[in-house]
Design a protein around this motif. Structure first.
Motif, PDB file in Angstrom:
ATOM      1  N   THR A   1       0.857  -1.174   0.000  1.00  0.00           N
ATOM      2  CA  THR A   1       0.000   0.000   0.000  1.00  0.00           C
ATOM      3  C   THR A   1       0.897   1.229   0.000  1.00  0.00           C
ATOM      4  OG1 THR A   1      -1.718  -1.160   1.251  1.00  0.00           O
ATOM      5  CG2 THR A   1      -1.817   1.249   1.219  1.00  0.00           C
ATOM      6  N   GLU A   2       0.741   2.072  -0.988  1.00  0.00           N
ATOM      7  CA  GLU A   2       1.557   3.279  -1.113  1.00  0.00           C
ATOM      8  C   GLU A   2       0.793   4.453  -0.509  1.00  0.00           C
ATOM      9  OE1 GLU A   2       4.094   4.516  -4.781  1.00  0.00           O
ATOM     10  OE2 GLU A   2       2.140   5.499  -4.959  1.00  0.00           O
ATOM     11  N   VAL A   3       1.417   5.121   0.476  1.00  0.00           N
ATOM     12  CA  VAL A   3       0.755   6.199   1.208  1.00  0.00           C
ATOM     13  C   VAL A   3       1.500   7.511   0.980  1.00  0.00           C
ATOM     14  CG1 VAL A   3       0.043   7.048   3.475  1.00  0.00           C
ATOM     15  CG2 VAL A   3      -0.073   4.600   2.962  1.00  0.00           C
ATOM     16  N   ASN A   4       0.760   8.548   0.601  1.00  0.00           N
ATOM     17  CA  ASN A   4       1.306   9.898   0.508  1.00  0.00           C
ATOM     18  C   ASN A   4       1.101  10.567   1.859  1.00  0.00           C
ATOM     19  OD1 ASN A   4       1.537  12.758   0.106  1.00  0.00           O
ATOM     20  ND2 ASN A   4       1.351  12.420  -2.106  1.00  0.00           N
ATOM     21  N   MET A   5       2.189  10.781   2.609  1.00  0.00           N
ATOM     22  CA  MET A   5       2.056  11.308   3.964  1.00  0.00           C
ATOM     23  C   MET A   5       1.555  12.742   3.989  1.00  0.00           C
ATOM     24  SD  MET A   5       5.262   9.692   6.056  1.00  0.00           S
ATOM     25  CE  MET A   5       6.508  10.402   4.966  1.00  0.00           C
ATOM     26  N   SER A   6       1.733  13.460   2.910  1.00  0.00           N
ATOM     27  CA  SER A   6       1.278  14.852   2.864  1.00  0.00           C
ATOM     28  C   SER A   6      -0.227  14.956   2.659  1.00  0.00           C
ATOM     29  CB  SER A   6       2.006  15.611   1.747  1.00  0.00           C
ATOM     30  OG  SER A   6       3.391  15.637   1.975  1.00  0.00           O
ATOM     31  N   THR A   7      -0.780  14.043   1.847  1.00  0.00           N
ATOM     32  CA  THR A   7      -2.209  14.129   1.508  1.00  0.00           C
ATOM     33  C   THR A   7      -3.046  13.024   2.149  1.00  0.00           C
ATOM     34  OG1 THR A   7      -2.003  12.741  -0.471  1.00  0.00           O
ATOM     35  CG2 THR A   7      -1.576  15.103  -0.723  1.00  0.00           C
ATOM     36  N   GLY A   8      -2.376  11.942   2.593  1.00  0.00           N
ATOM     37  CA  GLY A   8      -3.107  10.803   3.126  1.00  0.00           C
ATOM     38  C   GLY A   8      -3.627   9.854   2.067  1.00  0.00           C
ATOM     39  N   ALA A   9      -3.445  10.178   0.794  1.00  0.00           N
ATOM     40  CA  ALA A   9      -3.924   9.323  -0.293  1.00  0.00           C
ATOM     41  C   ALA A   9      -3.143   8.000  -0.305  1.00  0.00           C
ATOM     42  CB  ALA A   9      -3.772  10.033  -1.636  1.00  0.00           C
ATOM     43  N   ALA A  10      -3.847   6.910  -0.661  1.00  0.00           N
ATOM     44  CA  ALA A  10      -3.211   5.601  -0.687  1.00  0.00           C
ATOM     45  C   ALA A  10      -3.671   4.820  -1.906  1.00  0.00           C
ATOM     46  CB  ALA A  10      -3.560   4.824   0.585  1.00  0.00           C
ATOM     47  N   ARG A  11      -2.784   3.961  -2.405  1.00  0.00           N
ATOM     48  CA  ARG A  11      -3.153   3.072  -3.500  1.00  0.00           C
ATOM     49  C   ARG A  11      -2.520   1.714  -3.281  1.00  0.00           C
ATOM     50  NH1 ARG A  11       0.311   2.512  -8.242  1.00  0.00           N
ATOM     51  NH2 ARG A  11       2.390   3.366  -7.832  1.00  0.00           N
ATOM     52  N   GLN A  12      -3.181   0.667  -3.782  1.00  0.00           N
ATOM     53  CA  GLN A  12      -2.733  -0.710  -3.611  1.00  0.00           C
ATOM     54  C   GLN A  12      -2.012  -1.198  -4.861  1.00  0.00           C
ATOM     55  OE1 GLN A  12      -3.116  -2.538  -0.779  1.00  0.00           O
ATOM     56  NE2 GLN A  12      -1.955  -4.237  -1.687  1.00  0.00           N
ATOM     57  N   VAL A  13      -0.863  -1.855  -4.668  1.00  0.00           N
ATOM     58  CA  VAL A  13      -0.078  -2.407  -5.763  1.00  0.00           C
ATOM     59  C   VAL A  13       0.205  -3.875  -5.445  1.00  0.00           C
ATOM     60  CG1 VAL A  13       2.057  -2.259  -7.094  1.00  0.00           C
ATOM     61  CG2 VAL A  13       1.000  -0.170  -6.186  1.00  0.00           C
ATOM     62  N   ASP A  14      -0.033  -4.760  -6.413  1.00  0.00           N
ATOM     63  CA  ASP A  14       0.191  -6.193  -6.217  1.00  0.00           C
ATOM     64  C   ASP A  14       1.374  -6.660  -7.055  1.00  0.00           C
ATOM     65  OD1 ASP A  14      -1.953  -6.677  -4.432  1.00  0.00           O
ATOM     66  OD2 ASP A  14      -3.355  -6.619  -6.116  1.00  0.00           O
ATOM     67  N   GLY A  15       2.163  -7.579  -6.502  1.00  0.00           N
ATOM     68  CA  GLY A  15       3.323  -8.114  -7.200  1.00  0.00           C
ATOM     69  C   GLY A  15       3.470  -9.598  -6.955  1.00  0.00           C
ATOM     70  N   ALA A  16       4.597 -10.155  -7.395  1.00  0.00           N
ATOM     71  CA  ALA A  16       4.840 -11.596  -7.324  1.00  0.00           C
ATOM     72  C   ALA A  16       5.362 -11.998  -5.947  1.00  0.00           C
ATOM     73  CB  ALA A  16       5.844 -11.999  -8.399  1.00  0.00           C
ATOM     74  N   SER A  17       5.235 -13.278  -5.643  1.00  0.00           N
ATOM     75  CA  SER A  17       5.806 -13.819  -4.413  1.00  0.00           C
ATOM     76  C   SER A  17       7.333 -13.836  -4.502  1.00  0.00           C
ATOM     77  CB  SER A  17       5.267 -15.229  -4.157  1.00  0.00           C
ATOM     78  OG  SER A  17       3.871 -15.207  -3.937  1.00  0.00           O
ATOM     79  N   HIS A  18       7.969 -14.083  -3.374  1.00  0.00           N
ATOM     80  CA  HIS A  18       9.433 -14.026  -3.287  1.00  0.00           C
ATOM     81  C   HIS A  18       9.967 -15.390  -2.861  1.00  0.00           C
ATOM     82  CE1 HIS A  18      13.440 -12.360  -2.406  1.00  0.00           C
ATOM     83  NE2 HIS A  18      13.420 -13.176  -1.365  1.00  0.00           N
ATOM     84  N   THR A  19      11.058 -15.814  -3.479  1.00  0.00           N
ATOM     85  CA  THR A  19      11.723 -17.054  -3.096  1.00  0.00           C
ATOM     86  C   THR A  19      13.071 -16.734  -2.465  1.00  0.00           C
ATOM     87  OG1 THR A  19      10.674 -18.342  -4.853  1.00  0.00           O
ATOM     88  CG2 THR A  19      12.677 -19.247  -3.888  1.00  0.00           C
ATOM     89  N   SER A  20      13.245 -17.158  -1.217  1.00  0.00           N
ATOM     90  CA  SER A  20      14.533 -17.034  -0.519  1.00  0.00           C
ATOM     91  C   SER A  20      15.277 -18.347  -0.714  1.00  0.00           C
ATOM     92  CB  SER A  20      14.323 -16.762   0.972  1.00  0.00           C
ATOM     93  OG  SER A  20      13.651 -15.536   1.178  1.00  0.00           O
ATOM     94  N   GLY A  21      16.353 -18.309  -1.500  1.00  0.00           N
ATOM     95  CA  GLY A  21      17.136 -19.509  -1.763  1.00  0.00           C
ATOM     96  C   GLY A  21      18.371 -19.554  -0.889  1.00  0.00           C
ATOM     97  N   PHE A  22      18.602 -20.700  -0.247  1.00  0.00           N
ATOM     98  CA  PHE A  22      19.753 -20.863   0.645  1.00  0.00           C
ATOM     99  C   PHE A  22      20.529 -22.112   0.229  1.00  0.00           C
ATOM    100  CE2 PHE A  22      16.353 -18.901   3.300  1.00  0.00           C
ATOM    101  CZ  PHE A  22      16.931 -17.651   3.447  1.00  0.00           C
ATOM    102  N   PRO A  23      21.461 -21.984  -0.711  1.00  0.00           N
ATOM    103  CA  PRO A  23      22.276 -23.131  -1.140  1.00  0.00           C
ATOM    104  C   PRO A  23      23.508 -23.286  -0.248  1.00  0.00           C
ATOM    105  CG  PRO A  23      22.783 -21.234  -2.499  1.00  0.00           C
ATOM    106  CD  PRO A  23      21.727 -20.781  -1.516  1.00  0.00           C
ATOM    107  N   ARG A  24      24.184 -24.393  -0.411  1.00  0.00           N
ATOM    108  CA  ARG A  24      25.491 -24.646   0.219  1.00  0.00           C
ATOM    109  C   ARG A  24      25.434 -24.535   1.750  1.00  0.00           C
ATOM    110  NH1 ARG A  24      26.171 -21.428  -3.995  1.00  0.00           N
ATOM    111  NH2 ARG A  24      26.559 -19.572  -2.746  1.00  0.00           N
TER     112      ARG A  24
END
Length: 390
Positions: A104-127
């Motif tokens: 959620t992106e918030v403009n602290m000056s105006t209070g306006a907010a918008r929602q942005v969706d993205g991909a999941s994250h993979t944490s890889g731990f090799p070795r």
């Protein structure tokens, strides 16, 4: 790679795991609290899994943890992303920065907010080191996540250390604000030094002497308990002295219903120059917008103290006196927060935003609390030593 279902025996430090369309979302407060009091700040704080981790034994040398992060982004304030830390046999081996997710992106000056969706994250731990080992995957303290999948090249099994459980409640500082990594927040640092299992109820902006928090702690299994109160009450200007003192008594009374003899440390606020002698409410400093480092200011007036408004100095005196008046409880202890971080420390390690410590200071506070609490003569020392000898 083997896919292991993520089930409650693998998860430490959460009250509940909510089933979502992607997987499981850890919560640090139960649904009964979330449904009865869905305050937005509280809901954001409790869903950020500070202190929550996956713990298991395995011979795997490769691991992948898939999560879907959710966060709040404030325009004009460059806040670092959350991280997933991997510890093997208690040692930090990897720290993976999150990408993607929803925000959620918030403009602290105006209070306006918008929602942005993205991909999941993979944490890889090799070795990873060969052979049998205990693995801890610490989830981000500053972003909510859904646990999607756990992959490994060998089976994993839930692991229990049998160590004492330390249950801690505090404000955003205990939650981990401004710490760089989830295993670097001060309660995690102290728990590692003390050799205990952390259950963290540090709730950013929400250490407000709430009865429901005391009830949750009352009903949570614990061998050691600490409660750090004061800064949120001041920077929200939510109480006067007359209400604060009996509220803390009531909070402690509720804790004692479930933990009548458990060692309990009441901690007053660390040093914070803006609120030492100036009441709240606290606010963002508009002059800091767009600078990359938002700062806080106190907007109250010192004259309000005579009318019962609270400052950090007033709260420390009140809490010390309160503990003295509960002398019938031999397992209740008072710790002045300035012993963890005082005025002299602020000269060397200033609070970057005038309110929260940086990573080095989190480590300092954690080391000092461990030295105070877990030493042989400390309030938690006997319990820890007794457990080790069993």
């Amino acid at each position: 790679m083997i896919t292991t279902p993520i089930t409650p025996p693998l998860v430490r430090g959460a009250a509940e795991l909510e089933t979502t369309v992607r997987g499981l979302r850890p919560h640090r407060l139960p649904a009964s609290v979330r449904e009865r009091f869905p305050d937005p700040q509280l809901m954001m704080a409790e869903s950020q899994p500070s202190g929550v981790r996956l713990v298991f034994s395995t011979t795997a040398e490769q691991l992948e943890v898939v999560t879907h992060p959710t966060r709040v982004v404030y325009l004009g304030a460059d806040r670092p992303r959350g991280r997933v830390d991997l510890l093997v046999d208690g040692e930090l081996l990897h720290s993976d920065e999150l990408t993607g997710g929803s925000y959620t992106e918030v403009n602290m000056s105006t209070g306006a907010a918008r929602q942005v969706d993205g991909a999941s994250h993979t944490s890889g731990f090799p070795r990873l080191p060969a052979g049998s080992k205990t693995v801890e995957v610490w989830l981000p303290h500053n972003e909510s996540v859904e646990l999607v999948e756990l992959h490994s090249d060998a089976p994993v099994e839930p692991f229990s250390s049998g160590r004492p459980v330390w249950l801690h409640h505090g404000s955003s500082i205990s939650h981990g604000s401004n710490a760089a990594t989830p295993s670097g927040i001060w309660p995690a640092v102290a728990a590692r030094i003390g050799g205990v299992e952390l259950h963290n109820l540090g709730l950013g902006g929400s250490a407000l002497v709430d009865p429901f928090t005391a009830q949750v702690m009352r009903d949570t299994p614990a061998d050691l308990i600490s409660v750090k109160l004061g800064i949120n009450v001041v920077n929200m200007d939510s109480m006067r002295l007359r209400a604060f003192v009996p509220a803390v008594h009531g909070f402690l009374d509720t804790l004692r219903e479930g933990h009548p003899e458990t060692p309990l440390v009441l901690i007053s606020p660390i040093f914070c120059g803006i609120h030492e002698d100036t009441p709240g409410p606290g606010a963002f400093d508009p002059a800091s917008f767009g600078t990359g480092q938002v700062r806080f200011v106190a907007t109250g007036a010192s004259e309000g103290v005579a009318a019962g408004q609270l400052t950090l100095r007033v709260i420390r005196e009140a809490l010390e006196s309160l503990v003295a008046r509960r002398a019938e409880d031999p397992n209740l202890y008072y710790l002045d927060g300035t012993e963890l971080y005082g005025a002299a420390d602020a000269e060397v390690h200033p609070l970057p935003d005038a309110l929260h410590p940086d990573s080095a200071t989190h480590r300092l506070i954690g080391e000092r609390f461990a030295m105070y609490a877990f030493a042989g003569e400390g309030p938690f020392g006997e319990t820890v030593q007794t457990r080790k000898s069993l």
